[in-house]
Design a protein around this motif. Structure first.
Motif, short mmCIF file in Angstrom:
data_model
loop_
_atom_site.label_atom_id
_atom_site.label_comp_id
_atom_site.label_asym_id
_atom_site.label_seq_id
_atom_site.Cartn_x
_atom_site.Cartn_y
_atom_site.Cartn_z
N LEU A 176 0.85 -1.20 0.00
CA LEU A 176 0.00 0.00 0.00
C LEU A 176 0.88 1.25 0.00
O LEU A 176 0.61 2.21 -0.72
CB LEU A 176 -0.92 0.02 1.22
CG LEU A 176 -2.00 -1.06 1.31
CD1 LEU A 176 -2.88 -0.82 2.52
CD2 LEU A 176 -2.84 -1.10 0.05
N ARG A 235 -28.85 3.89 1.17
CA ARG A 235 -27.76 3.09 0.66
C ARG A 235 -28.26 1.85 -0.10
O ARG A 235 -27.78 1.53 -1.17
CB ARG A 235 -26.90 2.62 1.83
CG ARG A 235 -25.42 2.68 1.57
CD ARG A 235 -24.70 2.39 2.88
NE ARG A 235 -23.75 3.44 3.16
CZ ARG A 235 -22.43 3.25 3.13
NH1 ARG A 235 -21.94 2.08 2.87
NH2 ARG A 235 -21.62 4.24 3.39
N HIS A 286 -16.06 7.18 -8.33
CA HIS A 286 -15.44 7.37 -7.03
C HIS A 286 -13.93 7.17 -7.09
O HIS A 286 -13.17 7.97 -6.56
CB HIS A 286 -15.98 6.37 -6.02
CG HIS A 286 -17.40 6.66 -5.63
ND1 HIS A 286 -18.05 5.96 -4.65
CD2 HIS A 286 -18.27 7.56 -6.09
CE1 HIS A 286 -19.27 6.44 -4.53
NE2 HIS A 286 -19.42 7.40 -5.40
N GLU A 315 -18.69 10.57 -0.32
CA GLU A 315 -18.49 10.01 1.03
C GLU A 315 -17.19 10.52 1.65
O GLU A 315 -16.45 9.76 2.26
CB GLU A 315 -18.41 8.47 0.96
CG GLU A 315 -19.41 7.89 0.02
CD GLU A 315 -20.35 6.92 0.71
OE1 GLU A 315 -20.29 6.82 1.95
OE2 GLU A 315 -21.14 6.29 0.00
N THR A 357 -16.60 9.89 5.37
CA THR A 357 -16.61 8.52 5.90
C THR A 357 -15.56 7.66 5.21
O THR A 357 -14.39 7.75 5.52
CB THR A 357 -18.01 7.89 5.79
OG1 THR A 357 -18.42 7.92 4.42
CG2 THR A 357 -19.01 8.65 6.61
N ASP A 358 -16.01 6.83 4.25
CA ASP A 358 -15.09 5.85 3.69
C ASP A 358 -13.91 6.48 2.94
O ASP A 358 -12.84 5.89 2.84
CB ASP A 358 -15.85 4.91 2.74
CG ASP A 358 -16.78 3.99 3.52
OD1 ASP A 358 -16.84 4.14 4.75
OD2 ASP A 358 -17.44 3.15 2.90
N PHE A 362 -9.72 9.20 3.99
CA PHE A 362 -8.28 9.04 3.80
C PHE A 362 -7.82 9.79 2.55
O PHE A 362 -6.73 10.37 2.53
CB PHE A 362 -7.93 7.55 3.68
CG PHE A 362 -6.45 7.30 3.54
CD1 PHE A 362 -5.60 7.38 4.63
CD2 PHE A 362 -5.89 7.00 2.30
CE1 PHE A 362 -4.25 7.16 4.50
CE2 PHE A 362 -4.53 6.78 2.16
CZ PHE A 362 -3.70 6.86 3.27
N ILE A 409 -7.83 1.42 2.81
CA ILE A 409 -6.81 2.19 2.08
C ILE A 409 -6.65 1.61 0.67
O ILE A 409 -6.56 2.36 -0.31
CB ILE A 409 -5.49 2.21 2.87
CG1 ILE A 409 -5.71 2.98 4.17
CG2 ILE A 409 -4.38 2.88 2.05
CD1 ILE A 409 -4.49 3.14 5.03
#
Lengths: 622, 379
Positions: free
Chosen positions: A33, A182, B237, B268, B271-272, B275, B332
């Motif tokens: 990563l 959602r 996204h 988002e 939230t998700d 990062f 990530i």
């Protein structure tokens, strides 16, 4: 730690070794990563920065306009109201104070709002649009547009809210819209747009795909300050289609008005040829506008728990024992099985004994000699107990399904209940016990396990009236005489005639249980059948007016008319109405009277579809 | 010696609560505080330099979560041993109840989204599955660990919740359950033979599974792995997220200066995808530091497990470590476009109340294992 517990050292050693492996594996993964982050953010950074900054391609999406829901005559049942908003982007506005000053001379903006805009402009990134005013009038909009060359950084934006102009009368039919959740995201990118609305119930949900339309988008080049340099590509949004329902809003409104005289009741009226639903009313109801414009949690919970469940469309979700309205099913099944015929008589002494049980007829003094005609006319239970037992549950349930029971219909109304048509397999699956013939006896008069919805009762009536496999339809355009796809049910025409004549007698001959349904027009004869179904096993027979309301019988009535050339079918259920003849038949009569007066199927050319000739030509009041 | 150990652990249990609280592993507390504080700063920046609405609430949740962590670690560890199976049964019941309740209430209630039951029940399971597997291997004599019969049982414990959350459908949580569960079995000492068989079986079965898919399903999988096939839909996204990361460069654009995130190109974003916002504004220096903090936290949790004497405590700490590692990695990886978008928050970092509490609960269990590392459950 001198002594080792046998095996534990070994165990701990193995745990430690394996933990090292997992730790190493995780470190390696995160290393990958990290390497990818390095690649993106350092090696290829210039490429992405170019994408993001110099000639960044922005994709802006636009929501499509939602299609309207109309009635059969074009009256809007659900429409859109455009909301116009004024926003300002401080970064593009130059001197913000001056610009706001100029704006407030064009449209009225409250001082508090101006303060709030200034405060926001200081505290956040100055490229984020700030909302200055919503609900602009056309006039204000026009004034702003005229002044636009002098206004920098000012934009007007469009949005929509949903409008339900008729309140609770169409609440169950249209349903309502709400914000996307959602689980509703189905891959359509417009659902991600802020303020997007989707159907949550009723036709709004059932026809979501057709109503929604397709989103449009613009690809633009934006410079580092967020200025749009040029438009690269544009896809126009495609508005959702309007949907014209088969419902007649005038009839629906009258029916809802009439239903309010009962505590809980529902009615379905249908074109017997096309299956088009003209009226589907259920009381109590709710105002979809209240939900769509943002209902408070407390109000919502109140709606959910209110007695009578106003959110429930009884016409498709109310499951009732059909009582005597089921006797046509028993009659047709018995005729087909050959256990009865036109002349076959039973003797009704007020009760029927079978397998050590006594099954009562509603008329305790008995009907004496009864043939099919008289049995339907006077709703003799004993005749049908006997006919059902001899026919057997397999043939009886098969006939019920053929006539439309025990199923839901794919007509764009979500959340239908299938009711229940019991048979041997069902009994075993449900109770792990075999079927008893006594249960067939009860099923023969629509009691016991049998459950039906008002919609299914209307379908049954239409199928009996036409002998064809009519399915309900909600959309007007889905049916034309040339596209009539209904197949014959394959029932013996003579059997159907006997049953129809019995239904005719029930309303029009002396001794009939449905005489309250007779219309005031001497030239329109209807055929119908009453039903009074027991709610729970109570000591008395349920007719008693002194009983508590919840213990009283359900009142049902089904009918079609004109008898000689059927056009309309009506099914009515009054919850705990006491007796079909006394409370459901008059309600059906009122709905049928409206149908005659407004005659929604009348063709403009006044062809053979015209019901009554001239004396009732005043049928267009609203 | 057994007696001596038993005696010692008895004494251990009699330690006053205050002493147990002081004997937590402070470096872990510092690490998770650092991560959360960075997250709160990112949330502050996303809201355009404002504590409302995100940063403020996230701070309150973190303080509350910290209280929970200490409470969990202060409870006698035997309590968690006793509660393991009941908690698992409860969590399964909650998962079963979701479709039933959801069905009865119909479209209406979901719209208001009052309960958020589906979230709650799988959150409960995240804790319960770790407890149940740790309890299982505490009880199981070590000789039986690789016995086929005693492998089927824990496999069942893992498969049941995986099936339920797949139906919701919540792929991210299903991956978490499966990975945490299987890794715990691996740590418990299940023989290598099984792992080799599983790996070979997976490789052999994959092409057949692919052939079994319908065309539209294949397309969906392809878009997952190559989002640029569908730039307006699923790929949107990911493209935006990658542009955000890439434009951050080595040192970032500075707080509140991320054009991608501030101009609403990112979905988002609190939230998700928080990062991505952070990585754009703090650059590679910031993102690799955060990644390093997560790695250290995971390794610290693992080392806490290594110091425990009982299988239960070891596996509790290991379970918490793996759960944290899986969510961090999946999130990530998704944000930087290595994995498909599956909907997994970044623990301690993303905005969200239930996820925060679950993470803190798991960390509390790991802490409890550490505090009671000399307990052997043999007295």
């Amino acid at each position: 730690m001198a002594v080792k517990i046998p095996g534990s050292g070994h165990l701990r050693g193995r745990f430690t070794r394996r933990m090292f492996m997992v730790g190493l594996g995780q470190t390696a993964l995160m290393g990958v990563l990290g390497a990818r982050l390095y690649q993106l953010q350092v090696s290829e950074a210039s490429r992405y920065r170019r994408l993001a900054e110099k000639n960044r391609i922005g994709i802006q999406m636009f929501a499509p306009t939602r299609g309207r829901i109309l009635d059969r005559n074009g009256v809007a049942l659900a429409a859109n109201r455009e909301i116009r908003r004024l926003v300002i982007i401080p970064d593009l506005a130059g001197n913000l104070d001056e610009m706001l000053d100029l704006l407030s001379r064009i449209v009225s903006i409250s001082p508090e709002r101006l303060d709030a805009v200034l405060r926001l402009a200081k505290s956040q990134n100055n490229r984020i649009p700030i909302h200055v005013k919503s609900g602009l009038s056309w006039e204000e909009m026009a004034r702003i547009n005229v002044m636009m060359p002098q206004l920098s950084g000012v934009e007007t934006q469009y949005g929509f809210t949903r409008l339900y102009p008729h309140g609770a009368d169409f609440g169950h039919l249209t349903g309502y819209v709400g914000a996307v959740e959602r689980f509703e995201i189905d891959g359509d990118p417009v659902l991600h747009l802020p303020g997007m609305l989707v159907g949550k119930a009723g036709v709004e949900r059932g026809f979501e795909k057709r109503l929604r339309g397709r989103g449009g988008n613009v690809k633009v080049e934006i410079d580092s300050k967020g200025h749009i340099l040029r438009t690269i590509d544009k896809t126009e949004q495609i508005a959702g289609s309007d949907i014209a329902l088969s419902i007649d809003s005038r009839l629906q409104r009258r029916a809802m008005h009439r239903l309010k005289r009962e505590k809980r009741a529902s009615v379905v009226a249908m074109d017997v040829k096309s299956g088009q639903i003209l009226v589907m009313a259920s009381n109590p109801s709710f105002d979809p506008q209240r939900i769509a414009s943002g209902i408070s949690l407390a109000d919502w919970n109140q709606l959910l728990t209110e007695p009578g469940n106003p959110l429930t469309n009884r016409a498709i979700r109310g499951q009732y024992p059909p009582g005597s309205t089921f006797k046509m099913v028993t009659a047709l099944a018995a005729l087909e099985a050959g256990v009865i015929d036109e002349k076959k008589k039973s003797y009704c002494g007020g009760s029927y004994r079978f397998a050590d049980h006594t099954y009562r007829c509603w008329k305790s003094s008995g009907h004496r000699d009864v043939d099919l005609h008289k049995a339907l006319r006077e709703s003799c239970d004993v005749f049908f107990y006997d006919a059902a037992r001899k026919t057997g549950i397999t043939a009886l349930s098969a006939m019920a399904r053929r006539l439309g029971f025990g199923q839901t219909f794919d007509c764009g109304l979500p959340d239908q209940k299938p009711g229940l048509i019991p048979d041997q397999d069902w009994k075993i699956a449900r109770f792990n016990r075999g079927w008893l013939d006594g249960e067939t006896v009860l099923a023969g008069i629509g009691q016991g396990y049998v459950l039906t919805t008002p919609l299914q009762l209307a379908v049954m009536t239409a199928r009996i009236a036409t002998g064809r496999k009519i399915v309900p339809m909600m959309v007007k355009a889905d049916y034309t005489a040339e596209r009539d796809l209904s197949e014959p049910l394959g029932l013996n025409e003579n059997h159907l005639r006997l049953v129809r004549n019995g239904m005719f007698a029930s309303v029009n001959e002396a001794g009939g249980t449905g005489s309250n349904a007779q219309l005031a027009f001497s030239d329109i004869m209807i055929a119908g059948k009453t039903g009074t179904s027991q709610v729970a096993r109570s000591a008395s027979n349920g007719h008693d007016r002194r009983l508590k309301w919840e213990e009283r019988n359900h009142a049902l009535f089904v009918s079609y008319f004109p008898h000689d050339a059927p056009r309309y079918a009506v099914a009515v259920i009054v919850d705990h109405g006491g007796s079909g003849g006394r409370s459901a038949a008059p309600l059906a009569r009122d709905v049928m009277t409206d149908l005659v007066q407004l005659d929604p199927l009348k063709t403009p050319s006044n062809g053979p579809g015209n019901l009554t000739g001239d004396q009732l030509g005043e049928g267009e009041p609203a | 010696m057994t007696n001596l150990l038993g005696h010692q652990s008895l004494a251990d249990r009699r330690r006053p609560v205050s002493e147990r609280i002081w004997s937590v592993y402070w470096p872990l507390i510092v690490l998770i505080t650092c991560i959360t504080v960075i997250g709160i700063v990112a949330l502050w920046s996303v809201a355009g330099g404002s504590f409302a609405p995100y940063a403020e609430r996230q701070t309150i949740r973190f303080l509350f979560g910290m209280g929970l962590l200490f409470a969990v670690s202060a409870m006698p560890i035997r309590f968690w041993l006793t509660m393991a199976y009941p908690a698992y049964v409860l969590a399964i019941l909650a998962l079963v109840a979701v479709p039933l309740v959801g069905y009865e209430v119909g479209g209406a209630k979901r719209w208001i989204n009052v309960g958020g039951f589906s979230v709650q029940s799988s959150e409960l399971m995240k804790v319960a599955i770790v407890l149940a597997l740790a309890r299982y291997y505490q009880m199981l004599p070590h000789k039986l660990v690789s016995h086929p019969l005693w492998i089927i049982l824990p496999l069942g414990l893992i498969v049941a919740p995986v099936v339920f959350v797949m139906k919701q459908p919540d792929l991210g949580t299903a991956i978490l359950f499966a990975t945490v569960g299987l890794t715990m079995m691996f740590l418990a000492g299940v023989s290598w033979i099984y792992w080799i068989v599983m790996a070979v079986g997976g490789i052999v079965a994959a092409p057949y599974a692919w052939d079994g898919l319908r065309d539209y399903q294949k397309e969906r999988v392809l878009i997952f792995f190559d989002p640029e096939r569908d730039p307006l839909g699923a790929g949107y996204h990911i493209m935006q997220s990658k542009i955000a990361l890439g434009s951050g460069g080595l040192s970032g654009r500075g707080l509140m200066q991320g054009t991608q995130s501030q101009l609403n190109f990112l979905p988002e974003k609190h939230t998700d995808f928080l990062f991505a916002v952070y990585a754009e504004e703090a650059g590679f220096v910031g993102s690799i530091s955060l990644l390093g903090l997560y790695l250290i936290t995971v390794l610290v949790l693992m080392s806490m497990g290594l110091r425990c004497k009982s299988q239960f405590a070891r596996l509790l700490a290991a379970g918490a470590a793996i759960a944290l590692a899986v969510y961090t990695t999946v999130n990530i990886a998704m944000v930087i476009g290595v994995l498909p978008v599956v909907g997994a928050p970044l623990p301690l970092f993303s905005y969200g109340g239930t996820a925060m509490l679950t993470t803190m609960f798991l960390l509390g269990l790991a802490m409890s294992a550490y505090v009671n590392r000399d307990e052997t459950f043999r007295s």
